[in-house]
Motif scaffolding. Structure first.
Motif, PDB file in Angstrom:
ATOM      1  N   CYS A  36       0.838  -1.193   0.000  1.00  0.00           N
ATOM      2  CA  CYS A  36       0.000   0.000   0.000  1.00  0.00           C
ATOM      3  C   CYS A  36       0.885   1.260   0.000  1.00  0.00           C
ATOM      4  O   CYS A  36       1.841   1.334   0.762  1.00  0.00           O
ATOM      5  CB  CYS A  36      -0.886  -0.018   1.242  1.00  0.00           C
ATOM      6  SG  CYS A  36      -1.879   1.456   1.455  1.00  0.00           S
ATOM      7  N   ASN A  38       0.059   4.093   1.185  1.00  0.00           N
ATOM      8  CA  ASN A  38      -0.223   4.874   2.394  1.00  0.00           C
ATOM      9  C   ASN A  38       0.429   4.282   3.624  1.00  0.00           C
ATOM     10  O   ASN A  38       1.081   4.980   4.390  1.00  0.00           O
ATOM     11  CB  ASN A  38      -1.730   4.960   2.630  1.00  0.00           C
ATOM     12  CG  ASN A  38      -2.392   5.919   1.681  1.00  0.00           C
ATOM     13  OD1 ASN A  38      -1.743   6.777   1.093  1.00  0.00           O
ATOM     14  ND2 ASN A  38      -3.677   5.771   1.517  1.00  0.00           N
ATOM     15  N   CYS A  39       0.247   2.981   3.852  1.00  0.00           N
ATOM     16  CA  CYS A  39       0.680   2.386   5.115  1.00  0.00           C
ATOM     17  C   CYS A  39       1.656   1.221   4.922  1.00  0.00           C
ATOM     18  O   CYS A  39       2.057   0.614   5.904  1.00  0.00           O
ATOM     19  CB  CYS A  39      -0.531   1.915   5.906  1.00  0.00           C
ATOM     20  SG  CYS A  39      -1.434   0.577   5.120  1.00  0.00           S
ATOM     21  N   CYS A  63      -6.388  -2.075   0.150  1.00  0.00           N
ATOM     22  CA  CYS A  63      -5.669  -2.260   1.405  1.00  0.00           C
ATOM     23  C   CYS A  63      -6.694  -2.390   2.523  1.00  0.00           C
ATOM     24  O   CYS A  63      -7.501  -1.483   2.740  1.00  0.00           O
ATOM     25  CB  CYS A  63      -4.749  -1.073   1.674  1.00  0.00           C
ATOM     26  SG  CYS A  63      -3.884  -1.171   3.247  1.00  0.00           S
ATOM     27  N   GLU A  65      -5.995  -2.517   5.623  1.00  0.00           N
ATOM     28  CA  GLU A  65      -5.526  -1.812   6.824  1.00  0.00           C
ATOM     29  C   GLU A  65      -6.053  -0.368   6.852  1.00  0.00           C
ATOM     30  O   GLU A  65      -6.522   0.096   7.875  1.00  0.00           O
ATOM     31  CB  GLU A  65      -4.000  -1.798   6.855  1.00  0.00           C
ATOM     32  CG  GLU A  65      -3.356  -3.161   6.951  1.00  0.00           C
ATOM     33  CD  GLU A  65      -3.393  -3.713   8.362  1.00  0.00           C
ATOM     34  OE1 GLU A  65      -3.511  -2.924   9.309  1.00  0.00           O
ATOM     35  OE2 GLU A  65      -3.304  -4.947   8.488  1.00  0.00           O
ATOM     36  N   CYS A  66      -5.940   0.334   5.735  1.00  0.00           N
ATOM     37  CA  CYS A  66      -6.330   1.750   5.717  1.00  0.00           C
ATOM     38  C   CYS A  66      -7.444   2.026   4.704  1.00  0.00           C
ATOM     39  O   CYS A  66      -7.786   3.182   4.482  1.00  0.00           O
ATOM     40  CB  CYS A  66      -5.123   2.630   5.411  1.00  0.00           C
ATOM     41  SG  CYS A  66      -4.482   2.467   3.741  1.00  0.00           S
ATOM     42  N   TRP A  68      -7.413   1.909   1.517  1.00  0.00           N
ATOM     43  CA  TRP A  68      -6.980   2.520   0.264  1.00  0.00           C
ATOM     44  C   TRP A  68      -7.315   1.563  -0.870  1.00  0.00           C
ATOM     45  O   TRP A  68      -7.207   0.348  -0.724  1.00  0.00           O
ATOM     46  CB  TRP A  68      -5.474   2.772   0.314  1.00  0.00           C
ATOM     47  CG  TRP A  68      -4.924   3.260  -0.996  1.00  0.00           C
ATOM     48  CD1 TRP A  68      -4.866   4.546  -1.422  1.00  0.00           C
ATOM     49  CD2 TRP A  68      -4.363   2.469  -2.046  1.00  0.00           C
ATOM     50  NE1 TRP A  68      -4.304   4.593  -2.668  1.00  0.00           N
ATOM     51  CE2 TRP A  68      -3.992   3.347  -3.073  1.00  0.00           C
ATOM     52  CE3 TRP A  68      -4.139   1.105  -2.212  1.00  0.00           C
ATOM     53  CZ2 TRP A  68      -3.404   2.904  -4.252  1.00  0.00           C
ATOM     54  CZ3 TRP A  68      -3.568   0.664  -3.391  1.00  0.00           C
ATOM     55  CH2 TRP A  68      -3.202   1.557  -4.399  1.00  0.00           C
TER      56      TRP A  68
END
Ligand SMILES: [Zn+2]
Length: 90
Positions: A36, A38-39, A63, A65-66, A68
């Motif tokens: 990702c 972002n993270c 993603c 997790e976030c 995205w």
């Protein structure tokens, strides 16, 4: 050749060059692989029939997790980790 034709040829030429330069720039701006942007977590490939048909050189990813979602360039994938059940066996 009239001035109008020269002006239109130069103007259209610069417009096409700008589109090509922006496309190449954003192509290399996209990260390669499955992480990702972002993270840096591993993303999941999602099915998007229209985008995969239009742009087969990209990987449609999400993603978890976030949250995205977007396109990534094809690149090396993270190997799958063994499940926790298998690692806890004696
Ligand atoms: Zn993320």
């Amino acid at each position: 050749m009239s001035d109008v034709v020269i002006f239109v040829a130069v103007f259209v030429g610069f417009f096409i060059l700008r589109a090509v330069a922006a496309t190449v720039f954003f192509l290399y701006l996209l990260p390669a692989g499955d992480h990702c942007p972002n993270c840096d977590a591993v993303t999941l490939r999602i099915e998007s029939p229209m985008m995969n048909r239009l742009l087969p050189m990209f990987r449609t990813s999400w993603c978890y997790e976030c949250n995205w979602h977007g396109l990534l360039r094809r690149g090396p994938l993270t190997p799958a980790a063994p499940s926790e059940v298998l690692t806890k066996l004696p």
